[in-house]
Scaffold this active site. Structure first.
Site, PDB file in Angstrom:
ATOM      1  N   LYS A  59       0.827  -1.208   0.000  1.00  0.00           N
ATOM      2  CA  LYS A  59       0.000   0.000   0.000  1.00  0.00           C
ATOM      3  C   LYS A  59       0.861   1.258   0.000  1.00  0.00           C
ATOM      4  O   LYS A  59       1.994   1.242   0.483  1.00  0.00           O
ATOM      5  CB  LYS A  59      -0.886   0.019   1.258  1.00  0.00           C
ATOM      6  CG  LYS A  59      -1.879  -1.135   1.301  1.00  0.00           C
ATOM      7  CD  LYS A  59      -2.463  -1.300   2.686  1.00  0.00           C
ATOM      8  CE  LYS A  59      -3.872  -0.822   2.766  1.00  0.00           C
ATOM      9  NZ  LYS A  59      -4.461  -1.101   4.117  1.00  0.00           N
TER      10      LYS A  59
ATOM     11  N   GLY B 220      -8.465   6.103  -2.224  1.00  0.00           N
ATOM     12  CA  GLY B 220      -9.222   5.721  -3.414  1.00  0.00           C
ATOM     13  C   GLY B 220      -8.737   4.426  -4.046  1.00  0.00           C
ATOM     14  O   GLY B 220      -8.928   4.192  -5.236  1.00  0.00           O
ATOM     15  N   GLY B 221      -8.106   3.579  -3.230  1.00  0.00           N
ATOM     16  CA  GLY B 221      -7.677   2.270  -3.726  1.00  0.00           C
ATOM     17  C   GLY B 221      -6.451   2.345  -4.637  1.00  0.00           C
ATOM     18  O   GLY B 221      -6.029   1.335  -5.199  1.00  0.00           O
TER      19      GLY B 221
ATOM     20  N   GLU C 283       1.309  -4.920   4.385  1.00  0.00           N
ATOM     21  CA  GLU C 283       0.516  -5.579   5.442  1.00  0.00           C
ATOM     22  C   GLU C 283       0.222  -7.005   5.015  1.00  0.00           C
ATOM     23  O   GLU C 283       0.172  -7.300   3.818  1.00  0.00           O
ATOM     24  CB  GLU C 283      -0.842  -4.862   5.601  1.00  0.00           C
ATOM     25  CG  GLU C 283      -0.790  -3.535   6.300  1.00  0.00           C
ATOM     26  CD  GLU C 283      -2.176  -2.860   6.371  1.00  0.00           C
ATOM     27  OE1 GLU C 283      -3.129  -3.306   5.690  1.00  0.00           O
ATOM     28  OE2 GLU C 283      -2.284  -1.873   7.111  1.00  0.00           O
TER      29      GLU C 283
ATOM     30  N   TYR D 151      -2.224  -9.681   3.928  1.00  0.00           N
ATOM     31  CA  TYR D 151      -3.537  -9.539   3.299  1.00  0.00           C
ATOM     32  C   TYR D 151      -4.507 -10.484   4.006  1.00  0.00           C
ATOM     33  O   TYR D 151      -4.250 -11.687   4.120  1.00  0.00           O
ATOM     34  CB  TYR D 151      -3.462  -9.868   1.803  1.00  0.00           C
ATOM     35  CG  TYR D 151      -4.808  -9.714   1.142  1.00  0.00           C
ATOM     36  CD1 TYR D 151      -5.342  -8.447   0.943  1.00  0.00           C
ATOM     37  CD2 TYR D 151      -5.557 -10.818   0.742  1.00  0.00           C
ATOM     38  CE1 TYR D 151      -6.593  -8.276   0.378  1.00  0.00           C
ATOM     39  CE2 TYR D 151      -6.807 -10.662   0.169  1.00  0.00           C
ATOM     40  CZ  TYR D 151      -7.323  -9.388  -0.014  1.00  0.00           C
ATOM     41  OH  TYR D 151      -8.563  -9.231  -0.566  1.00  0.00           O
TER      42      TYR D 151
ATOM     43  N   LYS E 247     -15.750   1.460  -2.395  1.00  0.00           N
ATOM     44  CA  LYS E 247     -17.057   1.079  -1.846  1.00  0.00           C
ATOM     45  C   LYS E 247     -18.195   1.290  -2.847  1.00  0.00           C
ATOM     46  O   LYS E 247     -18.202   2.278  -3.581  1.00  0.00           O
ATOM     47  CB  LYS E 247     -17.334   1.910  -0.592  1.00  0.00           C
ATOM     48  CG  LYS E 247     -16.312   1.677   0.501  1.00  0.00           C
ATOM     49  CD  LYS E 247     -16.308   2.802   1.516  1.00  0.00           C
ATOM     50  CE  LYS E 247     -15.143   2.634   2.480  1.00  0.00           C
ATOM     51  NZ  LYS E 247     -14.891   3.831   3.287  1.00  0.00           N
TER      52      LYS E 247
ATOM     53  N   ARG F 111     -12.290  13.337   7.653  1.00  0.00           N
ATOM     54  CA  ARG F 111     -13.269  14.189   6.958  1.00  0.00           C
ATOM     55  C   ARG F 111     -14.631  13.510   7.025  1.00  0.00           C
ATOM     56  O   ARG F 111     -14.738  12.390   7.506  1.00  0.00           O
ATOM     57  CB  ARG F 111     -12.872  14.322   5.494  1.00  0.00           C
ATOM     58  CG  ARG F 111     -12.650  12.927   4.912  1.00  0.00           C
ATOM     59  CD  ARG F 111     -12.585  12.888   3.428  1.00  0.00           C
ATOM     60  NE  ARG F 111     -11.935  11.691   2.932  1.00  0.00           N
ATOM     61  CZ  ARG F 111     -12.518  10.507   2.776  1.00  0.00           C
ATOM     62  NH1 ARG F 111     -13.785  10.334   3.083  1.00  0.00           N
ATOM     63  NH2 ARG F 111     -11.836   9.469   2.329  1.00  0.00           N
TER      64      ARG F 111
HETATM   65  P1  ADP Z   1      -7.771   3.527   0.522  1.00  0.00           P
HETATM   66  O1  ADP Z   1      -7.352   4.588   1.483  1.00  0.00           O
HETATM   67  O2  ADP Z   1      -7.068   3.587  -0.789  1.00  0.00           O
HETATM   68  O3  ADP Z   1      -9.252   3.397   0.400  1.00  0.00           O
HETATM   69  P2  ADP Z   1      -7.622   1.384   2.527  1.00  0.00           P
HETATM   70  O4  ADP Z   1      -6.401   1.185   3.318  1.00  0.00           O
HETATM   71  O5  ADP Z   1      -8.774   2.073   3.189  1.00  0.00           O
HETATM   72  O6  ADP Z   1      -7.240   2.155   1.170  1.00  0.00           O
HETATM   73  O7  ADP Z   1      -8.131  -0.010   1.950  1.00  0.00           O
HETATM   74  C1  ADP Z   1      -9.150  -0.092   0.990  1.00  0.00           C
HETATM   75  C2  ADP Z   1      -9.679  -1.503   0.941  1.00  0.00           C
HETATM   76  O8  ADP Z   1      -8.639  -2.430   0.604  1.00  0.00           O
HETATM   77  C3  ADP Z   1     -10.258  -2.018   2.230  1.00  0.00           C
HETATM   78  O9  ADP Z   1     -11.582  -1.622   2.425  1.00  0.00           O
HETATM   79  C4  ADP Z   1     -10.139  -3.519   2.016  1.00  0.00           C
HETATM   80  O10 ADP Z   1     -11.139  -4.001   1.155  1.00  0.00           O
HETATM   81  C5  ADP Z   1      -8.815  -3.650   1.297  1.00  0.00           C
HETATM   82  N1  ADP Z   1      -7.704  -3.857   2.255  1.00  0.00           N
HETATM   83  C6  ADP Z   1      -6.854  -2.930   2.740  1.00  0.00           C
HETATM   84  N2  ADP Z   1      -5.939  -3.475   3.565  1.00  0.00           N
HETATM   85  C7  ADP Z   1      -6.226  -4.784   3.639  1.00  0.00           C
HETATM   86  C8  ADP Z   1      -5.641  -5.906   4.311  1.00  0.00           C
HETATM   87  N3  ADP Z   1      -4.567  -5.777   5.083  1.00  0.00           N
HETATM   88  N4  ADP Z   1      -6.216  -7.119   4.138  1.00  0.00           N
HETATM   89  C9  ADP Z   1      -7.303  -7.270   3.356  1.00  0.00           C
HETATM   90  N5  ADP Z   1      -7.880  -6.272   2.684  1.00  0.00           N
HETATM   91  C10 ADP Z   1      -7.364  -5.039   2.804  1.00  0.00           C
END
Ligand code: ADP
Length: 460
Positions: free
Chosen positions: A158, A164-165, A200, A202, A237, A292
């Protein structure tokens, strides 16, 4: 007291904020790009200021222009909404320097939580469980691979500055690590100008569970229960609901307390969201904090009866929270479907354009937040979110039944939307049974493709 507020945003969230201000007796100033001169938020605000050309970097992301518009219009506060400048620490700090109330947390809190790798460390130090992973930013693929090998696969790479993924890759096989790290890091550099990465474990078949937080300036922090946002496509989402069927009272209380602890550790003020991943054994792990208002705040409003935007403005004006944790009750079940201007049949390609006809259903327990009007042309350069359709039922079954009714009745003519796709998702047996995880949509898409291939095969 805030007398006049500038809304540094567009679309339905700008409209949402303007309506809240109206109820509070606060005058509003809209800002708009040239592409938005006829937009609903501009028409609803008391005043409006054009801040530049259509591309967001020429208008909605132009810090100085927004500050000038605020000062010139005599506004004493800015609400950033979500996206654009909402999580920009420099902007929040500049507002404060100019004696303008920023409706949100302090810039240094935005900054420390905006670095997702640092945020993990901050909350972990306060005893909040985080997904096993790295505690220092990683820049080098080879070094990252050594760490990932030690954690064991699958892992998720990450971007520390991510959102935003973007800049995110799941690695299932050790041999793919280097290549995926490099693509994620290039994507992060391009999207955020920052390629510091973290890794992290998964978590397979996880749910995305997030807690809504409200914190005033006097150390009062409460949570308003959770939202289950497991229905996602490409980590984005699509459907959100509250409460989550995965949580019982005990787990809700525990996770809520942990979320409050995380917010306190961050020195948080105003409305924020603590996001967790919940695994199949009901272990939960912090993944990030959003500093936010969220797109999906409405489902929390429906089940708590609170108005989060008004609460944000009250907190920013220096008011104390008028309720404590014990006063907050969750009643019924709320669901939100994000209706996007996109074409699911063509890989969810955005399809903005002119809305020729519009019918937005109403009825008991129905809320639709949108900036669409008949005859309005959705510009191509912004987010494809067209409407947030929400329903409130006495229980989940009723909320789903209402949502099906609303989506079947709703008409948005002239542009393609994912309305029908959402309707199909809601009819899936697993969704109805509440058996969803973050892989639900991708599995649904895979099944649908296999079925289509089978049918094609039969035709031949
Ligand atoms: P962003 O800030 O880009 O939205 P997030 O860290 O909130 O990223 O993660 C977005 C999505 O990615 C989470 O809702 C989940 O579906 C998936 N995700 C993130 N980290 C993990 C993880 N360690 N294990 C499984 N899924 C994850």
């Amino acid at each position: 007291m805030i007398k006049k507020l500038l809304v540094a945003n567009r679309g339905e969230i700008a409209v949402r904020i303007i309506r809240a201000c109206r109820e509070l007796g606060i005058k509003t100033v809209a800002v708009y790009s040239r592409a938005d001169k006829d937009a609903l938020h501009v028409r609803l605000a008391d005043e409006s200021v054009c801040i530049g050309e259509a591309p967001a970097r020429e208008s909605y992301l132009k810090t100085e222009r927004i500050l000038c518009a605020t000062i010139a219009s005599g506004a004493d506060a800015v609400h950033p909404g979500f996206g654009f400048l909402s999580e920009n620490p420099k902007f929040a700090n500049l507002c404060r320097k100019c004696n303008i109330t920023f409706v949100g947390p302090d810039g240094d809190v935005i900054e420390s939580m905006g670095d997702k790798s640092q945020a993990r460390n901050t909350v972990a130090a306060a005893g909040v469980p985080v997904v096993p992973g790295t505690s220092e930013p990683v820049f080098d693929a080879e070094f990252g691979k050594q760490l990932a090998d030690a954690f064991g696969y699958p892992v998720i790479i990450k971007a520390s500055a991510g959102g935003g993924g973007k800049g995110m890759r799941i690695v299932r096989d050790q041999g793919d690590f280097i290549h995926l790290f490099e693509t994620a890091s290039t994507e992060a550099k391009n999207a955020f100008g920052d390629d510091s990465m973290y890794i992290e474990k998964y978590i397979e078949h996880a749910r995305h569970i997030e807690f809504q937080i409200l914190a005033d300036n006097y150390g009062n922090v409460v949570h308003l229960g959770e939202r289950d946002c497991s229905v996602q496509r490409r980590h984005q989402k699509m459907v959100e609901e509250s409460p989550s069927v995965a949580l019982d009272l005990r787990l809700r209380r525990e996770m809520g307390e942990v979320a409050v602890r995380a917010a306190r550790a961050a020195g948080y003020r105003n409305a924020g969201t603590i996001e967790f991943i919940l695994d199949q054994n009901k272990n939960y792990y912090f993944i990030e904090m959003n500093t936010r208002i969220q797109v999906e705040h409405g489902v929390t409003e429906l089940v708590t009866g609170l108005d989060l935007v008004k609460e944000q403005i009250r907190i920013a004006s220096g008011e104390r929270l008028s309720f404590s944790q014990e006063d907050i009750a969750i009643r019924g079940h709320a669901i939100e479907c994000r209706i996007n201007a996109e074409c699911p049949e063509r890989g969810f390609m955005p399809s903005p354009g002119k809305v020729l006809g519009l019918h937005l259903p109403g009825g008991n327990g129905v809320r639709i937040d949108t900036a669409l009007t008949a005859g309005y042309t959705m510009p191509a350069m912004y987010d494809s979110l067209a409407a947030k359709v929400m329903t409130l039922g006495k229980d989940r079954g009723e909320a789903i039944a209402k949502m099906r009714g609303v989506l079947s009745e709703m008409v948005i003519d002239g542009i393609e939307t994912n309305r029908q796709f959402q309707l199909e998702l809601l009819s899936e047996a697993d969704f109805v049974a509440g058996e969803i995880d973050t892989g639900f949509v991708e599995e649904f898409l895979k099944r649908r493709m296999e079925q289509e291939e089978e049918t094609d095969g039969q035709e031949v």
